[in-house]
Design a protein around this motif. Structure first.
Motif, PDB file in Angstrom:
ATOM      1  N   LEU A 181       0.894  -1.274   0.112  1.00  0.00           N
ATOM      2  CA  LEU A 181       0.036  -0.041  -0.187  1.00  0.00           C
ATOM      3  C   LEU A 181       0.539   1.180  -0.030  1.00  0.00           C
ATOM      4  O   LEU A 181       0.504   2.508  -0.627  1.00  0.00           O
ATOM      5  CB  LEU A 181      -0.881   0.158   1.233  1.00  0.00           C
ATOM      6  N   ILE A 184       1.535   2.857  -3.427  1.00  0.00           N
ATOM      7  CA  ILE A 184       0.289   3.359  -4.285  1.00  0.00           C
ATOM      8  C   ILE A 184       0.313   5.057  -3.962  1.00  0.00           C
ATOM      9  O   ILE A 184       0.044   5.580  -2.871  1.00  0.00           O
ATOM     10  CB  ILE A 184      -0.984   3.115  -3.669  1.00  0.00           C
ATOM     11  N   LEU A 187      -2.358   7.609  -2.008  1.00  0.00           N
ATOM     12  CA  LEU A 187      -3.224   6.622  -1.140  1.00  0.00           C
ATOM     13  C   LEU A 187      -3.606   7.627   0.248  1.00  0.00           C
ATOM     14  O   LEU A 187      -2.830   7.938   0.829  1.00  0.00           O
ATOM     15  CB  LEU A 187      -2.601   5.286  -0.791  1.00  0.00           C
ATOM     16  N   LEU A 189      -5.902   6.222   3.801  1.00  0.00           N
ATOM     17  CA  LEU A 189      -6.626   5.302   4.462  1.00  0.00           C
ATOM     18  C   LEU A 189      -6.754   5.364   5.833  1.00  0.00           C
ATOM     19  O   LEU A 189      -5.869   5.821   6.497  1.00  0.00           O
ATOM     20  CB  LEU A 189      -6.499   3.673   4.012  1.00  0.00           C
ATOM     21  N   LYS A 217      -0.034   8.547   5.126  1.00  0.00           N
ATOM     22  CA  LYS A 217      -0.893   7.792   4.026  1.00  0.00           C
ATOM     23  C   LYS A 217      -2.151   7.420   5.038  1.00  0.00           C
ATOM     24  O   LYS A 217      -3.061   7.052   4.674  1.00  0.00           O
ATOM     25  CB  LYS A 217      -0.490   6.853   3.232  1.00  0.00           C
ATOM     26  N   MET A 343      -8.289  -1.880  -3.131  1.00  0.00           N
ATOM     27  CA  MET A 343      -7.767  -0.354  -3.041  1.00  0.00           C
ATOM     28  C   MET A 343      -7.095   0.286  -4.231  1.00  0.00           C
ATOM     29  O   MET A 343      -7.128   1.199  -4.823  1.00  0.00           O
ATOM     30  CB  MET A 343      -7.407  -0.132  -1.763  1.00  0.00           C
ATOM     31  N   ALA A 344      -5.949  -0.529  -4.587  1.00  0.00           N
ATOM     32  CA  ALA A 344      -5.237  -0.422  -5.766  1.00  0.00           C
ATOM     33  C   ALA A 344      -5.910   0.062  -6.862  1.00  0.00           C
ATOM     34  O   ALA A 344      -5.614   1.001  -7.739  1.00  0.00           O
ATOM     35  CB  ALA A 344      -3.970  -1.460  -5.916  1.00  0.00           C
ATOM     36  N   GLN A 347      -8.012   3.252  -6.503  1.00  0.00           N
ATOM     37  CA  GLN A 347      -7.232   4.344  -6.472  1.00  0.00           C
ATOM     38  C   GLN A 347      -6.468   4.893  -8.054  1.00  0.00           C
ATOM     39  O   GLN A 347      -6.788   5.773  -8.446  1.00  0.00           O
ATOM     40  CB  GLN A 347      -5.972   4.219  -5.561  1.00  0.00           C
ATOM     41  N   THR A 357     -10.361   8.293  -0.423  1.00  0.00           N
ATOM     42  CA  THR A 357      -9.966   7.711   0.968  1.00  0.00           C
ATOM     43  C   THR A 357     -10.614   6.280   1.329  1.00  0.00           C
ATOM     44  O   THR A 357     -11.808   6.272   0.453  1.00  0.00           O
ATOM     45  CB  THR A 357     -10.039   8.683   2.162  1.00  0.00           C
TER      46      THR A 357
END
Length: 430
Positions: A181, A184, A187, A189, A217, A343-344, A347, A357
């Motif tokens: 993560l 990325i 990002l 989160l 991040k 998530m990737a 995004q 987010t």
């Protein structure tokens, strides 16, 4: 840093009660509780534990006496002076005194109401009945207790070295996710993993790991106790519970259709900025947006929590554009059963088109799948929902019919009132 494996090996619940504070809950529950305390204090509700994974026969795995001990312990908890000071004096979402003196005085004197527990067909029938502001605060601790007792039951027969290896593997898995993560770009989160965590100590460890792995991040945690302990932002807005109960209280189809918007009218009287986030999927996202009043387009963002996340995010962007809003100034929060790959992908698709987010839940704080023989520690979907309000059943349609709930006749009525047609089911992962 706590040696979790040794604590598990030496477990006595007097040392490690599953819920050790009334702050061991999600921030959105306290925000909603204050809203309910202000607007609907005399509504009576029933909350019920619902195990969507029927193959996991919880009442055959968890000792009823242990469960009662943990639930009884929660009823003895009160806010400490330091916890009260944190809630009264801290800044949340840029606002001081988020919680009113009247609400705080009520909360400081709260004893959670009694529970009703019995066994039926291998499952626990756990219900909570009473005034809405009191009963609603059972949801998160009840889920945390059941989930951790399940973890403890599976781990009970393991040796000390076996536990050390298990937690080493689980820690490696979490850290490797963090490393992926971190790469990325853009990002952001937060931890949303309280409700279905492996355990409190494990959630706290996962949060600390993400602080180190992700730096800025990582924006905070939904868990108030961990936010206080680790000096993090407490993250959260509102949930399906509010429109479900308001809808159940409606006396006509016209009032029913208006109920989700009444919730948000009252919400914006108390909150602004990043707390003005719409959760539109309780009775169908597409239908909610089609009927939404223009003033809602001014709100900061939308949370995507069921159905196809790409489809619903695109629908939100189209809705903002159609009402003259610039989506690049709006916020999308994704929060449904997320893990690294999804998530990737999200995004990559939406970066630059809208602010993004993620609320990362169970697959951060309870990803033990495959680490124990028979997959006995794999996460599963357990919820505690309001099922009745003032004697009337609640309904949730969702964008995923697999998450729908309510009596069949009422579900059909809600579909008619909100104009919900055929829906496509998605596997409920966690």
């Amino acid at each position: 840093m706590i040696d979790i494996a040794t604590r598990v090996w030496n477990h006595t619940w007097k040392i490690d009660p599953i819920v050790r504070s009334l702050l061991d809950t999600d921030f959105y529950k306290l925000l909603m509780c204050q809203s309910v305390y202000r607007n609907k204090p005399d509504v009576r509700v029933t909350f019920q534990l619902i195990n969507r994974a029927k193959h996991i026969r919880l009442a055959e795995l968890i000792d009823e006496g242990e469960l009662r001990e943990q639930l009884d312990h929660i009823r003895t908890l009160r806010l400490s002076r330091g916890e009260s000071t944190w809630l009264r004096g801290n800044t949340f979402y840029g606002k001081r005194q988020m919680f009113s003196p009247a609400f705080m005085e009520w909360f400081e004197n709260l004893t959670l109401p009694p529970y009703h527990l019995e066994k039926r067909d291998g499952q626990f029938q756990l219900t909570f009945e009473g005034l809405w502001p009191e009963v609603m605060l059972w949801e998160i601790p009840a889920l945390a207790v059941i989930m951790e007792l399940r973890s403890r039951a599976v781990l009970k027969g393991m040796g000390r070295f076996e536990l050390q290896v298990l937690y080493a593997r689980a820690m490696t898995r979490v850290w490797e996710k963090g490393e992926r993560l971190r790469r990325i770009e853009g990002l952001r989160l937060a931890d949303f993993g309280t409700r279905r965590r492996h355990g409190y100590l494990w959630q706290d460890w996962c949060v600390q790991a993400m602080i180190e792995a992700l730096g800025d991040k990582f924006t905070g945690t939904s868990n108030c106790l961990i936010a206080k302990k680790r000096d993090l932002e407490a993250i959260g807005t509102n949930a399906h519970e509010l429109p479900m109960v308001y809808a159940a209280l409606a006396d006509s189809d016209e009032e029913l259709a208006r109920a989700p918007y009444q919730v948000l009218e009252e919400w914006q009287e108390e909150h602004e900025g990043n707390l003005r986030v719409i959760l539109p999927d309780t009775f169908g996202t597409k239908e909610f947006l089609q009927r939404a009043p223009d003033w809602l387009t001014q709100w900061t963002g939308i949370r995507i929590d069921s159905g196809d996340p790409i489809e619903n995010a695109e629908a939100a962007i189209r809705w903002w554009k159609a009402h003259g809003q610039d989506p690049r100034e709006k916020l999308l929060i994704f929060s449904d059963g997320l893990d690294v790959e999804e998530m990737a992908q999200l995004q990559a698709r939406f970066a630059g088109r809208v602010k993004i987010t993620f609320g990362w839940g169970t697959l951060l704080t309870n990803d033990f799948g495959g680490l124990v023989e028979g997959d006995a520690l794999a996460p599963f979907s357990l919820v505690c929902k309001a099922v009745e309000a003032n004697g009337r059943p609640t309904v949730k349609l969702s964008d995923n019919p697999e998450k729908a709930m309510g009596p069949k006749g009422e579900v059909e009525r809600y579909k008619r009132v909100f104009g919900v047609g055929e829906q496509v089911g998605r596997e409920v992962r966690v």
